[in-house]
Structures are given as structure tokens and as C-alpha cells.
Write an enzyme that holds these catalytic residues in place. Sequence first.
Site, PDB file in Angstrom:
ATOM      1  N   HIS A 151       0.895  -1.343  -0.093  1.00  0.00           N
ATOM      2  CA  HIS A 151       0.145   0.079   0.451  1.00  0.00           C
ATOM      3  C   HIS A 151       0.909   1.561  -0.613  1.00  0.00           C
ATOM      4  O   HIS A 151       1.694   1.101   0.515  1.00  0.00           O
ATOM      5  CB  HIS A 151      -1.052   0.179   1.242  1.00  0.00           C
ATOM      6  CG  HIS A 151      -2.122  -1.028   1.184  1.00  0.00           C
ATOM      7  ND1 HIS A 151      -3.593  -1.132   0.706  1.00  0.00           N
ATOM      8  CD2 HIS A 151      -1.808  -2.351   1.354  1.00  0.00           C
ATOM      9  CE1 HIS A 151      -3.329  -1.806   0.823  1.00  0.00           C
ATOM     10  NE2 HIS A 151      -2.863  -2.776   1.384  1.00  0.00           N
ATOM     11  N   GLU A 200      -7.616   0.452  -6.624  1.00  0.00           N
ATOM     12  CA  GLU A 200      -7.074  -0.871  -5.804  1.00  0.00           C
ATOM     13  C   GLU A 200      -5.949  -1.816  -7.323  1.00  0.00           C
ATOM     14  O   GLU A 200      -6.779  -1.496  -8.281  1.00  0.00           O
ATOM     15  CB  GLU A 200      -8.158  -1.922  -5.742  1.00  0.00           C
ATOM     16  CG  GLU A 200      -8.244  -1.597  -4.175  1.00  0.00           C
ATOM     17  CD  GLU A 200      -9.313  -3.190  -3.823  1.00  0.00           C
ATOM     18  OE1 GLU A 200      -8.415  -4.026  -4.298  1.00  0.00           O
ATOM     19  OE2 GLU A 200     -10.407  -2.463  -3.309  1.00  0.00           O
ATOM     20  N   CYS A 209     -11.147  -0.599   0.509  1.00  0.00           N
ATOM     21  CA  CYS A 209      -9.955  -1.347   0.799  1.00  0.00           C
ATOM     22  C   CYS A 209      -9.875  -1.879   2.097  1.00  0.00           C
ATOM     23  O   CYS A 209      -9.769  -0.902   2.523  1.00  0.00           O
ATOM     24  CB  CYS A 209      -9.512  -1.083  -0.298  1.00  0.00           C
ATOM     25  SG  CYS A 209      -7.774  -2.049   0.143  1.00  0.00           S
ATOM     26  N   GLY A 212      -6.322  -1.401   2.710  1.00  0.00           N
ATOM     27  CA  GLY A 212      -6.857  -0.032   2.386  1.00  0.00           C
ATOM     28  C   GLY A 212      -6.177   0.665   3.069  1.00  0.00           C
ATOM     29  O   GLY A 212      -5.892   1.891   3.708  1.00  0.00           O
TER      30      GLY A 212
HETATM   31  N1  LIG Z   1      -6.220  -5.044  -4.506  1.00  0.00           N
HETATM   32  C1  LIG Z   1      -5.039  -5.910  -3.293  1.00  0.00           C
HETATM   33  C2  LIG Z   1      -6.734  -6.622  -3.346  1.00  0.00           C
HETATM   34  C3  LIG Z   1      -7.814  -6.527  -2.487  1.00  0.00           C
HETATM   35  C4  LIG Z   1      -8.200  -5.918  -1.956  1.00  0.00           C
HETATM   36  C5  LIG Z   1      -9.295  -6.070  -0.336  1.00  0.00           C
HETATM   37  N2  LIG Z   1      -9.932  -5.413  -1.267  1.00  0.00           N
HETATM   38  C6  LIG Z   1      -9.220  -5.652   0.711  1.00  0.00           C
HETATM   39  O1  LIG Z   1     -10.670  -5.664   1.465  1.00  0.00           O
HETATM   40  O2  LIG Z   1      -8.086  -6.228   1.983  1.00  0.00           O
HETATM   41  C7  LIG Z   1      -3.968  -6.282  -4.095  1.00  0.00           C
HETATM   42  O3  LIG Z   1      -4.322  -6.884  -5.217  1.00  0.00           O
HETATM   43  O4  LIG Z   1      -2.916  -6.865  -3.019  1.00  0.00           O
END
Ligand SMILES: N[C@@H](CCC[C@H](N)C(=O)O)C(=O)O
Length: 266
Positions: A151, A200, A209, A212
Amino acid sequence: MKIEFTKMQGAGNDYIYVNTLIYPLPNPEELAVAWSRPHTGIGSDGLVLIGSSGKADFSMRIFNADGSEAKMCGNASRCIGKYVYEYGLTRKTEVTLDTLSGIKTLRLHVEDGKVDAVTVDMGIPAEIHPVDLGEGYPYREGIAVSMGNPHLVIFVDDMEQVDLPRVGPVLERHPLFPDRVNVEFAQVLAPGRVRMRVWERGSGITMACGTGACATAVASAYTHRCPGESDIIMDGGTLRIRWAGEGTRLFMTGPAEKVFDGVITV
Ligand SMILES: N[C@@H](CCC[C@H](N)C(=O)O)C(=O)O
């Protein structure tokens, strides 16, 4: 072949869930792309596989809408807690989940036989450090945080000024993050209240997220903006994050909802 699935959402972050104990899927990367499409598929932010594990009660695999596999998903882990309890796969209210970023423990909050919220022990946030994005980018500074997945949190004074569809894809592929990165914009509204919007990795703009939200709370505490417990307010809902600081475990609490059950033919 007919496959039963359940569409679920956590704070508006929606995935298609398949119980692979019944329906093993040989090509989840391709199905994530096809099924996530809004007009020609089911429509979702990605695909989540629920399976068995030799190390935990269940396993989770998560595929973004572009078919890439992620190591962790906060919102999906809460939804899996609801799924396994309400579909009778377990009677436990403390469930362990084997993910590509380790085993997570889910505490289910059950009311009248229904799981209306889940607290997830997300483990110890790692690799927390300031990053200089360099010249030529729309933002210069951010905080990198690993919640098992990568992140980049960028603090802003006014969320309304953030052009997420434009800057999100550029920052997702910033050269500092060779595996790409999830990008969160955060505005501190008051002590313990942070507004966040996300781009994302692999799915683009989503309504929330979970990892996130955790990374945002970590970056807010790390930069002394918001230590302790905070509510992270996203487009689709709010998650409560508890974190006592570097080297300690982080706990995320929030909702999990079923949208509908369906059957799809492949
Ligand atoms: N896009 C993220 C994976 C999904 C994360 C998610 N939406 C959450 O709630 O944590 C990645 O590629 O790391």
C-alpha cells in the site's frame, strides 16, 4: 458445468465467492476477469475462492478483476467469516483462515444466528516507511505500508481535489513498486476519523479496501496524525481499526453482507 456462487460485499467492496470444496475452479485468473465485468459478467471487484487447509479452518485465495492474484484481502476475509458460518460450514465463532500472507483469525459477531460484523486479527503491519515519489508525479510524498499486500498512503487536505481515475493508475505503476501497489488517499477529518478513497491494484476504484483501511490507520498513527483507534470512512462504508503502534498486531472490525446467490454455467 454449473457453478454455484455467492456475491458478497464488505463496505461496498464486492467479490464473487465460490466454495471450492464443492466447485474446484482450474482457471480462477480467467474467470475473475470474465465474471468481474459489469455488463457481460456478474460484476464485481474480483473473485474469492474458499477452500480447505491443513493449517487452518479454511483457506482464501483472492483474484483482482484483472486476474492478478493478491496475497491478502481484508473485506473478503470478513465476508468469508460470514459465509462459512451462515452456510453451515462451521459452528465456530473464532475461525482461522489460511491466506498467502499467513494465517488470520476471524472473530464473528453473531446476532440472532447471523454474522453482522467480523473482527480480523490482521497481524503486524510491516515495511512502514516514508517514500519520495520524485518529480513528475502528481504527489511527491507518501507512506508505504505492507498489510501482506503493498500500500501507498498519501495524505491530502481536501479529498474533493483528488482526481482518482487519473492519478490512481499512474501511482499504481510507480517504479518504486515493481509489483504495483494499492493507492490510498487519506484526509484526517478529526482525531480518530479519517476519510479515505482507494485505487486498488488490479481492480481500480473500489468502494472500500480493508487492507487499505488498515494501511491508512497505520500511516495516520506513524505520522502522529491519529494514534490508537480510528474509523476509516470510505465511499462504501466505515471500518474500525485498532493498532497500538509499531511491532503490534492490528485488528480490523467491519460489516459483511450477502448480496445474492447465483448459478453460472462455464
Ligand atoms: N487489490 C488488492 C487485493 C484486494 C484488497 C481488498 N479489497 C481488501 O479489502 O483488502 C491487491 O492487489 O493487493
